[in-house]
Write a protein that holds these residues in place. Structure first.
Motif, PDB file in Angstrom:
ATOM      1  N   SER A   4       6.889   3.732  16.721  1.00  0.00           N
ATOM      2  CA  SER A   4       7.285   4.992  16.079  1.00  0.00           C
ATOM      3  C   SER A   4       8.321   5.743  16.909  1.00  0.00           C
ATOM      4  O   SER A   4       9.208   6.406  16.359  1.00  0.00           O
ATOM      5  CB  SER A   4       6.072   5.880  15.774  1.00  0.00           C
ATOM      6  N   ALA A   5       8.249   5.619  18.235  1.00  0.00           N
ATOM      7  CA  ALA A   5       9.274   6.249  19.083  1.00  0.00           C
ATOM      8  C   ALA A   5      10.628   5.583  18.873  1.00  0.00           C
ATOM      9  O   ALA A   5      11.670   6.227  18.962  1.00  0.00           O
ATOM     10  CB  ALA A   5       8.866   6.175  20.550  1.00  0.00           C
ATOM     11  N   GLU A   6      10.600   4.285  18.571  1.00  0.00           N
ATOM     12  CA  GLU A   6      11.844   3.545  18.342  1.00  0.00           C
ATOM     13  C   GLU A   6      12.385   3.749  16.923  1.00  0.00           C
ATOM     14  O   GLU A   6      13.591   3.632  16.692  1.00  0.00           O
ATOM     15  CB  GLU A   6      11.604   2.045  18.591  1.00  0.00           C
ATOM     16  N   LEU A   7      11.485   4.054  15.980  1.00  0.00           N
ATOM     17  CA  LEU A   7      11.878   4.074  14.566  1.00  0.00           C
ATOM     18  C   LEU A   7      11.665   5.421  13.876  1.00  0.00           C
ATOM     19  O   LEU A   7      11.800   5.503  12.652  1.00  0.00           O
ATOM     20  CB  LEU A   7      11.099   2.983  13.802  1.00  0.00           C
ATOM     21  N   PRO A  62       0.850  -1.189   0.000  1.00  0.00           N
ATOM     22  CA  PRO A  62       0.000   0.000   0.000  1.00  0.00           C
ATOM     23  C   PRO A  62       0.888   1.242   0.000  1.00  0.00           C
ATOM     24  O   PRO A  62       2.108   1.135   0.181  1.00  0.00           O
ATOM     25  CB  PRO A  62      -0.774  -0.115   1.308  1.00  0.00           C
ATOM     26  N   GLN A  63       0.279   2.402  -0.187  1.00  0.00           N
ATOM     27  CA  GLN A  63       1.070   3.645  -0.096  1.00  0.00           C
ATOM     28  C   GLN A  63       1.306   4.040   1.370  1.00  0.00           C
ATOM     29  O   GLN A  63       2.327   4.629   1.704  1.00  0.00           O
ATOM     30  CB  GLN A  63       0.350   4.807  -0.817  1.00  0.00           C
ATOM     31  N   VAL A  64       0.322   3.692   2.231  1.00  0.00           N
ATOM     32  CA  VAL A  64       0.386   4.100   3.635  1.00  0.00           C
ATOM     33  C   VAL A  64       0.024   2.924   4.535  1.00  0.00           C
ATOM     34  O   VAL A  64      -0.936   2.195   4.258  1.00  0.00           O
ATOM     35  CB  VAL A  64      -0.582   5.278   3.933  1.00  0.00           C
ATOM     36  N   ILE A  65       0.784   2.763   5.620  1.00  0.00           N
ATOM     37  CA  ILE A  65       0.439   1.798   6.664  1.00  0.00           C
ATOM     38  C   ILE A  65       0.266   2.584   7.964  1.00  0.00           C
ATOM     39  O   ILE A  65       1.152   3.346   8.368  1.00  0.00           O
ATOM     40  CB  ILE A  65       1.532   0.732   6.863  1.00  0.00           C
ATOM     41  N   GLY A  66      -0.878   2.423   8.603  1.00  0.00           N
ATOM     42  CA  GLY A  66      -1.121   3.016   9.916  1.00  0.00           C
ATOM     43  C   GLY A  66      -1.080   1.934  10.978  1.00  0.00           C
ATOM     44  O   GLY A  66      -1.757   0.908  10.841  1.00  0.00           O
ATOM     45  N   ILE A  67      -0.264   2.122  11.995  1.00  0.00           N
ATOM     46  CA  ILE A  67      -0.193   1.152  13.098  1.00  0.00           C
ATOM     47  C   ILE A  67      -0.707   1.828  14.363  1.00  0.00           C
ATOM     48  O   ILE A  67      -0.110   2.786  14.854  1.00  0.00           O
ATOM     49  CB  ILE A  67       1.235   0.623  13.306  1.00  0.00           C
ATOM     50  N   ILE A  68      -1.827   1.332  14.851  1.00  0.00           N
ATOM     51  CA  ILE A  68      -2.406   1.828  16.104  1.00  0.00           C
ATOM     52  C   ILE A  68      -2.268   0.738  17.164  1.00  0.00           C
ATOM     53  O   ILE A  68      -1.497   0.873  18.097  1.00  0.00           O
ATOM     54  CB  ILE A  68      -3.868   2.276  15.897  1.00  0.00           C
ATOM     55  N   ASP A  69      -2.990  -0.361  16.991  1.00  0.00           N
ATOM     56  CA  ASP A  69      -2.937  -1.450  17.970  1.00  0.00           C
ATOM     57  C   ASP A  69      -2.094  -2.614  17.460  1.00  0.00           C
ATOM     58  O   ASP A  69      -1.971  -2.835  16.260  1.00  0.00           O
ATOM     59  CB  ASP A  69      -4.351  -1.950  18.279  1.00  0.00           C
ATOM     60  N   GLY A  70      -1.542  -3.350  18.410  1.00  0.00           N
ATOM     61  CA  GLY A  70      -0.775  -4.539  18.076  1.00  0.00           C
ATOM     62  C   GLY A  70      -0.779  -5.503  19.240  1.00  0.00           C
ATOM     63  O   GLY A  70      -1.114  -5.139  20.364  1.00  0.00           O
ATOM     64  N   VAL A 101      -4.084   9.869  14.690  1.00  0.00           N
ATOM     65  CA  VAL A 101      -3.370   9.118  13.646  1.00  0.00           C
ATOM     66  C   VAL A 101      -4.212   9.061  12.369  1.00  0.00           C
ATOM     67  O   VAL A 101      -3.724   9.347  11.268  1.00  0.00           O
ATOM     68  CB  VAL A 101      -3.033   7.678  14.122  1.00  0.00           C
ATOM     69  N   LEU A 102      -5.481   8.708  12.528  1.00  0.00           N
ATOM     70  CA  LEU A 102      -6.362   8.582  11.359  1.00  0.00           C
ATOM     71  C   LEU A 102      -6.570   9.934  10.678  1.00  0.00           C
ATOM     72  O   LEU A 102      -6.591  10.016   9.447  1.00  0.00           O
ATOM     73  CB  LEU A 102      -7.704   7.986  11.783  1.00  0.00           C
ATOM     74  N   THR A 103      -6.718  10.978  11.465  1.00  0.00           N
ATOM     75  CA  THR A 103      -6.892  12.317  10.910  1.00  0.00           C
ATOM     76  C   THR A 103      -5.642  12.769  10.173  1.00  0.00           C
ATOM     77  O   THR A 103      -5.716  13.368   9.106  1.00  0.00           O
ATOM     78  CB  THR A 103      -7.254  13.328  12.022  1.00  0.00           C
ATOM     79  N   ALA A 140      14.270   6.567  11.503  1.00  0.00           N
ATOM     80  CA  ALA A 140      14.327   5.946  10.169  1.00  0.00           C
ATOM     81  C   ALA A 140      13.211   6.445   9.252  1.00  0.00           C
ATOM     82  O   ALA A 140      13.120   6.026   8.104  1.00  0.00           O
ATOM     83  CB  ALA A 140      14.255   4.429  10.290  1.00  0.00           C
ATOM     84  N   GLY A 141      12.340   7.312   9.799  1.00  0.00           N
ATOM     85  CA  GLY A 141      11.295   7.886   8.958  1.00  0.00           C
ATOM     86  C   GLY A 141       9.873   7.495   9.313  1.00  0.00           C
ATOM     87  O   GLY A 141       8.924   7.988   8.707  1.00  0.00           O
ATOM     88  N   MET A 142       9.702   6.603  10.301  1.00  0.00           N
ATOM     89  CA  MET A 142       8.337   6.313  10.749  1.00  0.00           C
ATOM     90  C   MET A 142       7.781   7.562  11.426  1.00  0.00           C
ATOM     91  O   MET A 142       8.492   8.237  12.187  1.00  0.00           O
ATOM     92  CB  MET A 142       8.322   5.122  11.708  1.00  0.00           C
ATOM     93  N   ILE A 143       6.531   7.880  11.147  1.00  0.00           N
ATOM     94  CA  ILE A 143       5.919   9.106  11.658  1.00  0.00           C
ATOM     95  C   ILE A 143       5.128   8.789  12.926  1.00  0.00           C
ATOM     96  O   ILE A 143       4.206   7.970  12.899  1.00  0.00           O
ATOM     97  CB  ILE A 143       4.999   9.740  10.600  1.00  0.00           C
ATOM     98  N   GLY A 144       5.497   9.412  14.031  1.00  0.00           N
ATOM     99  CA  GLY A 144       4.782   9.220  15.286  1.00  0.00           C
ATOM    100  C   GLY A 144       3.815  10.358  15.546  1.00  0.00           C
ATOM    101  O   GLY A 144       4.135  11.520  15.312  1.00  0.00           O
ATOM    102  N   ILE A 145       2.635  10.015  16.015  1.00  0.00           N
ATOM    103  CA  ILE A 145       1.573  10.998  16.243  1.00  0.00           C
ATOM    104  C   ILE A 145       1.006  10.817  17.657  1.00  0.00           C
ATOM    105  O   ILE A 145       0.779   9.689  18.101  1.00  0.00           O
ATOM    106  CB  ILE A 145       0.414  10.809  15.223  1.00  0.00           C
ATOM    107  N   GLY A 146       0.765  11.926  18.361  1.00  0.00           N
ATOM    108  CA  GLY A 146      -0.010  11.878  19.591  1.00  0.00           C
ATOM    109  C   GLY A 146       0.798  11.906  20.877  1.00  0.00           C
ATOM    110  O   GLY A 146       2.031  11.864  20.883  1.00  0.00           O
ATOM    111  N   THR A 147       0.070  11.977  21.981  1.00  0.00           N
ATOM    112  CA  THR A 147       0.647  12.133  23.317  1.00  0.00           C
ATOM    113  C   THR A 147       1.468  10.923  23.745  1.00  0.00           C
ATOM    114  O   THR A 147       2.558  11.066  24.302  1.00  0.00           O
ATOM    115  CB  THR A 147      -0.479  12.384  24.343  1.00  0.00           C
TER     116      THR A 147
END
Length: 212
Positions: free
Chosen positions: A85-88, A43-51, A204-206, A91-98
């Protein structure tokens, strides 16, 4: 044709609400190799919220790095997404939020702060995330219900409870608070308590929705 977006989500935000914010291919909480599999048809975008955390192997750093190397935009926040995202982010992973910011700044360090258990079918939350409890205790302090010493006490009690059993009634039951204060805190948590992970999931979704 719009971007193809895959989002891994679970108990942090109801799927129905997520779909109202962003049109995406929603998948269950991310586990080991789920991102790697996407690279066959990226895909063009991957969003990771829960795991997943302890139930089975978690998503690896290596597969996220491979996705980034392949030119995929990877955005994370709220729970596992905040941790990775805090760990990566280097490398370009985008972290969002508190929650991401608190991991990045070393305010929280353990996956225990966001780990929860949830119903595997409904994704209903079966305990409270420590990061949300801390946030709500601090908000109760700002409203004058408890003081800073009591915030530290409540957080300390919550942290000692094994995460699947972590909830407000148990913490308050073990807390050395007078009954009047305990009652006021119970009411505050019931009426004004917020789930910081849900708030971050919406962010994240926004963010993905508003990407160019």
């Amino acid at each position: 044709m719009g971007k193809r977006i895959v989002v891994f989500i679970g108990p942090s935000l109801p799927l129905k609400e997520a779909k109202q914010i962003l049109d995406a291919d929603y998948r269950p909480p991310v586990a080991r190799d789920d991102v790697a599999i996407l690279l066959d048809d990226p895909p063009q975008v991957i969003g990771i919220i829960d795991g997943v955390f302890h139930q089975q192997p978690a998503v690896s750093h290596k597969e996220i790095l491979r996705a980034l190397d392949a030119g995929i935009t990877v955005v994370g926040g709220s729970s596992m997404g905040a941790l990775r995202s805090a760990e990566l982010d280097y490398a370009g992973m985008i972290g969002i939020g508190t929650v991401y910011q608190e991991y990045r700044d070393g305010i929280i360090e353990s996956d225990d702060d966001v780990a929860i258990v949830f119903d595997p079918v409904t994704h209903e939350l079966l305990c409270e995330a420590l990061v949300s409890m801390k946030h709500n205790f601090q908000r109760a302090e700002a409203e004058g219900i408890i003081d800073s010493r009591e915030v530290r006490m409540l957080y300390g009690i919550a942290k000692k409870i094994y995460y699947p059993q972590r909830n407000y009634p148990r913490v308050l039951n073990d807390a050395d608070l007078d009954e009047d204060k305990k009652k006021k805190l119970e009411i505050f948590l019931k009426e004004k308590g917020t789930d910081i992970k849900s708030e971050d999931a919406r962010k994240v979704l926004t963010y993905i929705k508003n990407m160019d």
